[in-house]
Design a protein around this motif. Structure first.
Motif, PDB file in Angstrom:
ATOM      1  N   ILE A 172       0.855  -1.189   0.000  1.00 56.86           N
ATOM      2  CA  ILE A 172       0.000   0.000   0.000  1.00 56.86           C
ATOM      3  C   ILE A 172       0.888   1.235   0.000  1.00 56.86           C
ATOM      4  CG2 ILE A 172      -1.700   1.362   1.279  1.00 56.86           C
ATOM      5  CD1 ILE A 172      -2.808  -1.196   2.456  1.00 56.86           C
ATOM      6  N   ILE A 173       0.606   2.161  -0.896  1.00 51.74           N
ATOM      7  CA  ILE A 173       1.260   3.469  -0.874  1.00 51.74           C
ATOM      8  C   ILE A 173       0.366   4.422  -0.076  1.00 51.74           C
ATOM      9  CG2 ILE A 173       2.027   5.431  -2.245  1.00 51.74           C
ATOM     10  CD1 ILE A 173       2.682   3.492  -4.497  1.00 51.74           C
ATOM     11  N   LEU A 174       0.920   5.008   0.970  1.00 51.64           N
ATOM     12  CA  LEU A 174       0.155   5.884   1.848  1.00 51.64           C
ATOM     13  C   LEU A 174       0.088   7.281   1.242  1.00 51.64           C
ATOM     14  CD1 LEU A 174       1.760   4.724   5.213  1.00 51.64           C
ATOM     15  CD2 LEU A 174      -0.297   3.847   4.102  1.00 51.64           C
ATOM     16  N   ALA A 175      -1.110   7.675   0.821  1.00 53.67           N
ATOM     17  CA  ALA A 175      -1.303   8.931   0.110  1.00 53.67           C
ATOM     18  C   ALA A 175      -0.922  10.138   0.966  1.00 53.67           C
ATOM     19  CB  ALA A 175      -2.762   9.051  -0.335  1.00 53.67           C
ATOM     20  N   LYS A 176      -0.265  11.111   0.322  1.00 54.14           N
ATOM     21  CA  LYS A 176       0.086  12.392   0.948  1.00 54.14           C
ATOM     22  C   LYS A 176       0.915  12.223   2.215  1.00 54.14           C
ATOM     23  CE  LYS A 176      -4.187  14.513  -0.774  1.00 54.14           C
ATOM     24  NZ  LYS A 176      -5.437  15.231  -0.417  1.00 54.14           N
ATOM     25  N   THR A 177       1.698  11.152   2.277  1.00 54.57           N
ATOM     26  CA  THR A 177       2.460  10.826   3.478  1.00 54.57           C
ATOM     27  C   THR A 177       3.933  10.684   3.142  1.00 54.57           C
ATOM     28  OG1 THR A 177       0.548   9.643   4.386  1.00 54.57           O
ATOM     29  CG2 THR A 177       2.681   9.180   5.389  1.00 54.57           C
ATOM     30  N   GLY A 178       4.793  11.215   4.020  1.00 57.52           N
ATOM     31  CA  GLY A 178       6.228  11.053   3.865  1.00 57.52           C
ATOM     32  C   GLY A 178       6.751   9.978   4.791  1.00 57.52           C
ATOM     33  N   HIS A 179       8.011  10.119   5.196  1.00 60.62           N
ATOM     34  CA  HIS A 179       8.639   9.159   6.100  1.00 60.62           C
ATOM     35  C   HIS A 179       8.196   9.470   7.523  1.00 60.62           C
ATOM     36  CE1 HIS A 179      11.689   6.081   6.705  1.00 60.62           C
ATOM     37  NE2 HIS A 179      12.178   6.770   7.721  1.00 60.62           N
ATOM     38  N   GLY A 180       7.593   8.503   8.189  1.00 59.75           N
ATOM     39  CA  GLY A 180       7.134   8.732   9.561  1.00 59.75           C
ATOM     40  C   GLY A 180       5.642   8.557   9.725  1.00 59.75           C
ATOM     41  N   ALA A 181       5.028   7.687   8.958  1.00 60.17           N
ATOM     42  CA  ALA A 181       3.571   7.518   8.973  1.00 60.17           C
ATOM     43  C   ALA A 181       2.980   7.223  10.348  1.00 60.17           C
ATOM     44  CB  ALA A 181       3.166   6.425   7.983  1.00 60.17           C
ATOM     45  N   PRO A 182       3.587   6.354  11.170  1.00 54.32           N
ATOM     46  CA  PRO A 182       2.953   6.064  12.469  1.00 54.32           C
ATOM     47  C   PRO A 182       2.807   7.298  13.350  1.00 54.32           C
ATOM     48  CG  PRO A 182       4.670   4.445  11.974  1.00 54.32           C
ATOM     49  CD  PRO A 182       4.812   5.549  10.968  1.00 54.32           C
ATOM     50  N   LEU A 183       3.722   8.264  13.192  1.00 51.03           N
ATOM     51  CA  LEU A 183       3.670   9.496  13.977  1.00 51.03           C
ATOM     52  C   LEU A 183       2.916  10.608  13.253  1.00 51.03           C
ATOM     53  CD1 LEU A 183       7.347   9.470  15.247  1.00 51.03           C
ATOM     54  CD2 LEU A 183       5.344   9.558  16.750  1.00 51.03           C
ATOM     55  N   ALA A 184       3.129  10.712  11.943  1.00 49.63           N
ATOM     56  CA  ALA A 184       2.546  11.809  11.174  1.00 49.63           C
ATOM     57  C   ALA A 184       1.058  11.633  10.942  1.00 49.63           C
ATOM     58  CB  ALA A 184       3.270  11.945   9.838  1.00 49.63           C
ATOM     59  N   ASN A 185       0.637  10.403  10.735  1.00 51.73           N
ATOM     60  CA  ASN A 185      -0.773  10.137  10.448  1.00 51.73           C
ATOM     61  C   ASN A 185      -1.199   8.840  11.127  1.00 51.73           C
ATOM     62  OD1 ASN A 185      -3.345  10.025   9.377  1.00 51.73           O
ATOM     63  ND2 ASN A 185      -2.703  10.506   7.287  1.00 51.73           N
ATOM     64  N   PRO A 186      -1.231   8.834  12.472  1.00 53.43           N
ATOM     65  CA  PRO A 186      -1.522   7.596  13.191  1.00 53.43           C
ATOM     66  C   PRO A 186      -2.904   7.021  12.902  1.00 53.43           C
ATOM     67  CG  PRO A 186      -1.510   9.478  14.689  1.00 53.43           C
ATOM     68  CD  PRO A 186      -0.953   9.948  13.386  1.00 53.43           C
ATOM     69  N   SER A 187      -3.890   7.883  12.655  1.00 53.82           N
ATOM     70  CA  SER A 187      -5.233   7.361  12.386  1.00 53.82           C
ATOM     71  C   SER A 187      -5.256   6.559  11.095  1.00 53.82           C
ATOM     72  CB  SER A 187      -6.249   8.499  12.332  1.00 53.82           C
ATOM     73  OG  SER A 187      -5.905   9.435  11.322  1.00 53.82           O
ATOM     74  N   LEU A 188      -4.569   7.039  10.054  1.00 57.82           N
ATOM     75  CA  LEU A 188      -4.481   6.294   8.802  1.00 57.82           C
ATOM     76  C   LEU A 188      -3.695   5.008   9.006  1.00 57.82           C
ATOM     77  CD1 LEU A 188      -4.837   6.081   5.702  1.00 57.82           C
ATOM     78  CD2 LEU A 188      -2.685   7.362   5.479  1.00 57.82           C
ATOM     79  N   PHE A 189      -2.555   5.113   9.653  1.00 60.22           N
ATOM     80  CA  PHE A 189      -1.711   3.948   9.894  1.00 60.22           C
ATOM     81  C   PHE A 189      -2.468   2.872  10.672  1.00 60.22           C
ATOM     82  CE2 PHE A 189       1.508   1.507  12.157  1.00 60.22           C
ATOM     83  CZ  PHE A 189       2.519   1.349  11.222  1.00 60.22           C
ATOM     84  N   ASN A 190      -3.124   3.274  11.744  1.00 62.85           N
ATOM     85  CA  ASN A 190      -3.845   2.314  12.590  1.00 62.85           C
ATOM     86  C   ASN A 190      -5.002   1.668  11.850  1.00 62.85           C
ATOM     87  OD1 ASN A 190      -2.103   3.103  14.603  1.00 62.85           O
ATOM     88  ND2 ASN A 190      -3.591   4.395  15.669  1.00 62.85           N
ATOM     89  N   SER A 191      -5.739   2.466  11.088  1.00 61.73           N
ATOM     90  CA  SER A 191      -6.907   1.913  10.392  1.00 61.73           C
ATOM     91  C   SER A 191      -6.488   0.928   9.312  1.00 61.73           C
ATOM     92  CB  SER A 191      -7.757   3.035   9.807  1.00 61.73           C
ATOM     93  OG  SER A 191      -7.041   3.769   8.819  1.00 61.73           O
ATOM     94  N   ILE A 192      -5.393   1.210   8.620  1.00 57.07           N
ATOM     95  CA  ILE A 192      -4.905   0.293   7.586  1.00 57.07           C
ATOM     96  C   ILE A 192      -4.470  -1.030   8.207  1.00 57.07           C
ATOM     97  CG2 ILE A 192      -2.976  -0.118   5.996  1.00 57.07           C
ATOM     98  CD1 ILE A 192      -3.223   2.816   5.151  1.00 57.07           C
ATOM     99  N   LEU A 193      -3.714  -0.960   9.287  1.00 55.69           N
ATOM    100  CA  LEU A 193      -3.262  -2.179   9.962  1.00 55.69           C
ATOM    101  C   LEU A 193      -4.444  -2.958  10.517  1.00 55.69           C
ATOM    102  CD1 LEU A 193      -1.142  -4.060  11.162  1.00 55.69           C
ATOM    103  CD2 LEU A 193      -0.820  -2.413  13.030  1.00 55.69           C
ATOM    104  N   ASP A 194      -5.369  -2.278  11.163  1.00 56.10           N
ATOM    105  CA  ASP A 194      -6.535  -2.922  11.763  1.00 56.10           C
ATOM    106  C   ASP A 194      -7.392  -3.599  10.693  1.00 56.10           C
ATOM    107  OD1 ASP A 194      -8.298  -3.613  13.823  1.00 56.10           O
ATOM    108  OD2 ASP A 194      -9.446  -1.765  13.629  1.00 56.10           O
ATOM    109  N   LYS A 195      -7.649  -2.892   9.607  1.00 59.11           N
ATOM    110  CA  LYS A 195      -8.474  -3.442   8.533  1.00 59.11           C
ATOM    111  C   LYS A 195      -7.809  -4.660   7.908  1.00 59.11           C
ATOM    112  CE  LYS A 195     -10.661  -2.186   4.131  1.00 59.11           C
ATOM    113  NZ  LYS A 195     -10.841  -1.117   3.103  1.00 59.11           N
ATOM    114  N   TRP A 196      -6.508  -4.588   7.689  1.00 60.93           N
ATOM    115  CA  TRP A 196      -5.771  -5.716   7.095  1.00 60.93           C
ATOM    116  C   TRP A 196      -5.861  -6.959   7.979  1.00 60.93           C
ATOM    117  CZ3 TRP A 196      -0.482  -7.346   8.538  1.00 60.93           C
ATOM    118  CH2 TRP A 196       0.035  -8.310   7.667  1.00 60.93           C
ATOM    119  N   LEU A 197      -5.659  -6.785   9.267  1.00 55.14           N
ATOM    120  CA  LEU A 197      -5.707  -7.924  10.172  1.00 55.14           C
ATOM    121  C   LEU A 197      -7.114  -8.519  10.259  1.00 55.14           C
ATOM    122  CD1 LEU A 197      -3.480  -6.534  13.070  1.00 55.14           C
ATOM    123  CD2 LEU A 197      -2.873  -8.367  11.478  1.00 55.14           C
TER     124      LEU A 197
END
Length: 252
Positions: free
Chosen positions: A221-246
């Protein structure tokens, strides 16, 4: 266990191990720990970093060995999920190459697997020249912004970066920039989610492609509008992607 660890969540739930990036500590996962309360979350500070600053010298391979020992100690027959960012993601790649049978799910975020040997000779001199600046709050504040560290965690970051020696920082950067895809990685049957920010450097996107090419059971998955540091920069996106995948995999 040679590293400092914290445990949160439901100890009866699946094991979820979070491996932090370079220059930060286990505290970078605070938003994830607040979200994944149904899991047995385990968060180490890697050697020479955070609250493990007085431990053995850092290497990716040694850290992978320590993380595998930690998984074996804590898993107790449960599903095992590992989540890593940057340096931590490289450690997970190494873990999967060493023990392709022990991890059920792995989220690999922003892992560099294309080594940069031409830069190796410059790392030490560059660190020695810039390291004194890490003691300055203004410099640390600028660095924290590039790492997407939120304001409430800046003091923790500043104090920990102040404690890190030039030798340690050089070693971590050398390990990070010289890392390449381990031969045994292709044997891992782990279900792998590879993520990279849309705004990251080209070598990071190419590394994500390399990981997917060498994985038996991966998706990217390419995280849209995101640079290096997704867990900190956009935790809601990061968490939802991981949660949905699992959840999607457990329901399939």
């Amino acid at each position: 266990m040679e590293c400092y660890i914290e445990e949160t969540g439901n100890k009866a739930g699946p094991l979820m191990l979070f491996v932090h990036g370079g220059g930060v500590g286990g505290w970078m996962w605070n938003n994830q720990l607040d979200y994944f309360t149904g899991y047995h979350c385990v968060v180490p500070d890697l050697p020479e970093q955070g609250k493990s600053s007085e431990t053995t010298s850092f290497t990716i391979r040694k850290s992978a060995e320590l993380m595998l020992d930690l998984v074996e100690e804590k898993a107790a027959g449960k599903k095992v999920i590992v989540v890593g960012f940057s340096l931590g993601a490289q450690i997970i790649v190494q873990m999967l190459s060493m023990r392709p049978d022990i991890i059920d799910y792995a989220m690999i975020n922003s892992a560099l697997v294309r080594s940069m040997p031409r830069l190796e000779a410059f790392i030490g001199p560059a660190v020695r020249m810039t390291h004194p600046l890490t003691k300055r709050r203004s410099f640390a504040l600028a660095q924290s912004k590039t790492l997407a560290i939120p304001k409430e965690l800046f003091e923790t970051y500043f104090q920990e970066s102040n404690k890190m020696t030039a030798e340690t920082l050089t070693r971590i950067l050398q390990e990070n920039m010289m890392f390449s895809m381990p031969l045994g990685f292709k044997n891992a049957k782990t279900k792998i989610l590879v993520t990279v920010g849309e705004k990251e450097r080209g070598v990071m996107r190419k590394s994500a492609e390399d990981i997917l090419t060498n994985s038996q059971n991966g998706q990217g998955i390419i995280l849209a509008k995101t640079g290096h540091g997704a867990p900190l920069a956009n935790p809601s996106l990061f968490n939802s992607i991981l949660d949905k995948w699992l959840k999607e995999d457990s329901n399939s």
